[in-house]
Design a protein around this motif. Structure first.
Motif, PDB file in Angstrom:
ATOM      1  N   PHE A  80      40.526  43.256  40.811  1.00  0.00           N
ATOM      2  CA  PHE A  80      41.789  43.351  41.538  1.00  0.00           C
ATOM      3  C   PHE A  80      41.787  44.483  42.556  1.00  0.00           C
ATOM      4  CE2 PHE A  80      42.676  41.499  37.385  1.00  0.00           C
ATOM      5  CZ  PHE A  80      43.291  40.316  37.766  1.00  0.00           C
ATOM      6  N   LEU A  81      42.516  44.262  43.641  1.00  0.00           N
ATOM      7  CA  LEU A  81      42.731  45.265  44.682  1.00  0.00           C
ATOM      8  C   LEU A  81      43.844  46.229  44.256  1.00  0.00           C
ATOM      9  CD1 LEU A  81      42.608  42.830  47.720  1.00  0.00           C
ATOM     10  CD2 LEU A  81      40.850  44.524  47.119  1.00  0.00           C
ATOM     11  N   PRO A  82      44.006  47.351  44.952  1.00  0.00           N
ATOM     12  CA  PRO A  82      45.073  48.298  44.592  1.00  0.00           C
ATOM     13  C   PRO A  82      46.467  47.679  44.550  1.00  0.00           C
ATOM     14  CG  PRO A  82      43.521  49.364  46.055  1.00  0.00           C
ATOM     15  CD  PRO A  82      43.113  47.922  45.990  1.00  0.00           C
ATOM     16  N   ASN A  83      46.719  46.627  45.352  1.00  0.00           N
ATOM     17  CA  ASN A  83      48.044  45.999  45.341  1.00  0.00           C
ATOM     18  C   ASN A  83      48.173  44.915  44.273  1.00  0.00           C
ATOM     19  OD1 ASN A  83      46.527  43.898  46.356  1.00  0.00           O
ATOM     20  ND2 ASN A  83      47.653  43.699  48.285  1.00  0.00           N
ATOM     21  N   GLY A  84      47.117  44.735  43.467  1.00  0.00           N
ATOM     22  CA  GLY A  84      47.160  43.746  42.396  1.00  0.00           C
ATOM     23  C   GLY A  84      46.633  42.381  42.765  1.00  0.00           C
ATOM     24  N   ASP A  85      46.330  42.169  44.055  1.00  0.00           N
ATOM     25  CA  ASP A  85      45.771  40.884  44.472  1.00  0.00           C
ATOM     26  C   ASP A  85      44.321  40.756  44.017  1.00  0.00           C
ATOM     27  OD1 ASP A  85      48.143  40.280  45.694  1.00  0.00           O
ATOM     28  OD2 ASP A  85      47.455  40.694  47.738  1.00  0.00           O
ATOM     29  N   LEU A  86      43.830  39.532  44.024  1.00  0.00           N
ATOM     30  CA  LEU A  86      42.447  39.269  43.655  1.00  0.00           C
ATOM     31  C   LEU A  86      41.494  39.907  44.672  1.00  0.00           C
ATOM     32  CD1 LEU A  86      40.908  37.618  41.470  1.00  0.00           C
ATOM     33  CD2 LEU A  86      40.806  35.753  43.137  1.00  0.00           C
ATOM     34  N   ASN A  87      40.500  40.594  44.184  1.00  0.00           N
ATOM     35  CA  ASN A  87      39.495  41.234  45.028  1.00  0.00           C
ATOM     36  C   ASN A  87      38.433  40.193  45.390  1.00  0.00           C
ATOM     37  OD1 ASN A  87      37.839  43.029  46.353  1.00  0.00           O
ATOM     38  ND2 ASN A  87      37.369  44.279  44.557  1.00  0.00           N
ATOM     39  N   LEU A  88      38.848  39.224  46.176  1.00  0.00           N
ATOM     40  CA  LEU A  88      38.069  38.007  46.380  1.00  0.00           C
ATOM     41  C   LEU A  88      36.729  38.256  47.055  1.00  0.00           C
ATOM     42  CD1 LEU A  88      38.006  34.944  46.062  1.00  0.00           C
ATOM     43  CD2 LEU A  88      39.106  34.770  48.306  1.00  0.00           C
ATOM     44  N   GLN A  89      36.720  39.033  48.126  1.00  0.00           N
ATOM     45  CA  GLN A  89      35.489  39.197  48.886  1.00  0.00           C
ATOM     46  C   GLN A  89      34.400  39.871  48.053  1.00  0.00           C
ATOM     47  OE1 GLN A  89      34.659  37.829  51.949  1.00  0.00           O
ATOM     48  NE2 GLN A  89      32.710  38.433  51.049  1.00  0.00           N
ATOM     49  N   GLU A  90      34.775  40.936  47.347  1.00  0.00           N
ATOM     50  CA  GLU A  90      33.757  41.602  46.526  1.00  0.00           C
ATOM     51  C   GLU A  90      33.350  40.740  45.342  1.00  0.00           C
ATOM     52  OE1 GLU A  90      33.534  46.276  47.176  1.00  0.00           O
ATOM     53  OE2 GLU A  90      35.126  45.693  45.780  1.00  0.00           O
ATOM     54  N   LEU A  91      34.266  39.962  44.809  1.00  0.00           N
ATOM     55  CA  LEU A  91      33.906  39.052  43.724  1.00  0.00           C
ATOM     56  C   LEU A  91      32.841  38.075  44.195  1.00  0.00           C
ATOM     57  CD1 LEU A  91      34.256  37.657  40.970  1.00  0.00           C
ATOM     58  CD2 LEU A  91      36.181  36.387  41.964  1.00  0.00           C
ATOM     59  N   ILE A  92      33.050  37.467  45.336  1.00  0.00           N
ATOM     60  CA  ILE A  92      32.093  36.490  45.858  1.00  0.00           C
ATOM     61  C   ILE A  92      30.743  37.151  46.147  1.00  0.00           C
ATOM     62  CG2 ILE A  92      31.588  34.973  47.815  1.00  0.00           C
ATOM     63  CD1 ILE A  92      34.601  34.368  47.925  1.00  0.00           C
ATOM     64  N   THR A  93      30.794  38.351  46.711  1.00  0.00           N
ATOM     65  CA  THR A  93      29.550  39.062  47.021  1.00  0.00           C
ATOM     66  C   THR A  93      28.778  39.404  45.756  1.00  0.00           C
ATOM     67  OG1 THR A  93      30.503  40.018  49.027  1.00  0.00           O
ATOM     68  CG2 THR A  93      28.580  41.123  48.102  1.00  0.00           C
ATOM     69  N   ARG A  94      29.466  39.899  44.744  1.00  0.00           N
ATOM     70  CA  ARG A  94      28.787  40.289  43.503  1.00  0.00           C
ATOM     71  C   ARG A  94      28.270  39.062  42.747  1.00  0.00           C
ATOM     72  NH1 ARG A  94      28.560  43.831  46.228  1.00  0.00           N
ATOM     73  NH2 ARG A  94      29.773  45.771  46.182  1.00  0.00           N
ATOM     74  N   LEU A  95      28.991  37.953  42.814  1.00  0.00           N
ATOM     75  CA  LEU A  95      28.491  36.720  42.201  1.00  0.00           C
ATOM     76  C   LEU A  95      27.180  36.301  42.867  1.00  0.00           C
ATOM     77  CD1 LEU A  95      31.811  34.692  41.848  1.00  0.00           C
ATOM     78  CD2 LEU A  95      30.374  35.462  39.949  1.00  0.00           C
ATOM     79  N   GLY A  96      27.124  36.419  44.187  1.00  0.00           N
ATOM     80  CA  GLY A  96      25.898  36.085  44.902  1.00  0.00           C
ATOM     81  C   GLY A  96      24.747  36.983  44.509  1.00  0.00           C
ATOM     82  N   GLU A  97      25.034  38.275  44.324  1.00  0.00           N
ATOM     83  CA  GLU A  97      23.991  39.204  43.892  1.00  0.00           C
ATOM     84  C   GLU A  97      23.509  38.873  42.487  1.00  0.00           C
ATOM     85  OE1 GLU A  97      25.386  43.110  46.536  1.00  0.00           O
ATOM     86  OE2 GLU A  97      25.914  42.978  44.411  1.00  0.00           O
ATOM     87  N   ALA A  98      24.439  38.484  41.614  1.00  0.00           N
ATOM     88  CA  ALA A  98      24.054  38.100  40.254  1.00  0.00           C
ATOM     89  C   ALA A  98      23.126  36.885  40.281  1.00  0.00           C
ATOM     90  CB  ALA A  98      25.292  37.806  39.417  1.00  0.00           C
ATOM     91  N   GLU A  99      23.419  35.930  41.157  1.00  0.00           N
ATOM     92  CA  GLU A  99      22.551  34.761  41.292  1.00  0.00           C
ATOM     93  C   GLU A  99      21.171  35.169  41.802  1.00  0.00           C
ATOM     94  OE1 GLU A  99      23.986  30.988  42.808  1.00  0.00           O
ATOM     95  OE2 GLU A  99      26.019  31.809  42.893  1.00  0.00           O
ATOM     96  N   THR A 100      21.128  36.085  42.759  1.00  0.00           N
ATOM     97  CA  THR A 100      19.851  36.573  43.279  1.00  0.00           C
ATOM     98  C   THR A 100      19.015  37.190  42.166  1.00  0.00           C
ATOM     99  OG1 THR A 100      20.777  36.990  45.473  1.00  0.00           O
ATOM    100  CG2 THR A 100      18.778  38.199  44.904  1.00  0.00           C
ATOM    101  N   LEU A 101      19.665  37.912  41.278  1.00  0.00           N
ATOM    102  CA  LEU A 101      18.995  38.551  40.145  1.00  0.00           C
ATOM    103  C   LEU A 101      18.579  37.535  39.088  1.00  0.00           C
ATOM    104  CD1 LEU A 101      18.243  41.149  38.510  1.00  0.00           C
ATOM    105  CD2 LEU A 101      20.627  41.190  37.724  1.00  0.00           C
TER     106      LEU A 101
END
Length: 272
Positions: A80-101
């Motif tokens: 989550f972002l500081p305002n409580g919204d979904l931290n979408l961009q970093e979620l997608i980026t980290r999911l991609g990194e997990a797949e790379t690993l």
């Protein structure tokens, strides 16, 4: 389901300085030599730019496979972002990194959870990846309480189709939240897919992690309420030496043997 549970070693168990100096690749033969089943790769321990991290993660994938190790990918960011919204961009980026690993799971924090979640957006973000999202109870003021996790998982469960998200249960971190770890285990067991095992000593800002047997929480009581078949991870400073590290791995592996019912998916195990 395997007859013995998988044991991971969290990279930081080898010491932050050691990892940052030598890289995660140096930990792979150490974890294999200790008879662990996997290694938790910690993104915050990389001292490189994002593109260089991606290359290092790609290089780790075949190295882990060569040593017969699985991977969990851990990132320090919150869902989550500081305002409580979904931290979408970093979620997608980290999911991609997990797949790379080649990691089956991505572990994030749940800080700044505001009691609401755009479940449709989360479902969309997770629908195109084989990686399962795990949220950990952390050491912050928010996103670290039993009621918050219960609320979050209730919202995810109510959505159809099911959202592939589960929990990393950190036995020691409940101390920072002032929560009872055993009560948390009883309440949240159905959602737990990965367990961080560590003890905690001290109070306030002077808390520090130790082996579970040396901590203030009855970790056997916690394990007795958690699923007996999910992976457990060593997240406390390991002693030097392959034999000593292997002994810690085996201690965790034998601390709570799954019963037949647990191997079939029940949430019980029988502690020694």
């Amino acid at each position: 389901m395997p007859s013995t549970m998988d044991i991971f070693i969290v990279a930081s168990a080898y010491g932050v300085d050691f990892v940052q100096k030598n890289g995660h690749a140096a930990l792979v033969p150490l974890a294999a030599g200790a008879n662990a089943n996997g290694l938790e790769i910690r993104r915050e321990l990389f001292l490189r730019a994002d593109d260089e991290i991606a290359l290092e993660l790609a290089a780790l994938k075949p190295l882990l496979a060569e040593h017969g190790l699985q991977a969990v990918y851990s990132a320090p960011e919150s869902l989550f972002l500081p305002n409580g919204d979904l931290n979408l961009q970093e979620l997608i980026t980290r999911l991609g990194e997990a797949e790379t690993l080649g990691a089956a799971t991505l572990k994030l924090q749940m800080h700044r959870y505001a009691g609401r979640i755009d479940v449709k957006l989360l479902q969309q973000a997770l629908s195109d990846t084989p990686v399962t999202l795990l949220l950990e109870n952390g050491q912050q003021d928010s996103g670290s309480r039993i009621t918050e996790f219960a609320s979050f998982f209730a919202a995810c469960k109510a959505y159809a189709p099911a959202i592939p998200v589960a929990m990393t249960f950190d036995i020691g971190n409940w101390s920072w939240a002032g929560e009872n770890a055993i009560e948390a285990a009883a309440a949240l067991a159905p959602h737990v897919r990965y367990i961080h095992c560590k003890g905690v000593r001290g109070e306030g800002m002077r808390r520090f992690t130790v082996a579970p047997d040396d901590g203030s929480v009855d970790w056997h009581a916690c394990l007795s309420k958690l699923p007996g078949h999910v992976p457990r991870a060593i997240e406390y400073p390991l002693p030097a030496g392959e034999d000593a590290q292997a002994a810690h791995v085996e201690r965790l592996r034998s601390a709570c043997k799954p019963t037949f019912a647990a191997l079939e998916g029940a949430n019980a195990c029988q502690c020694q």
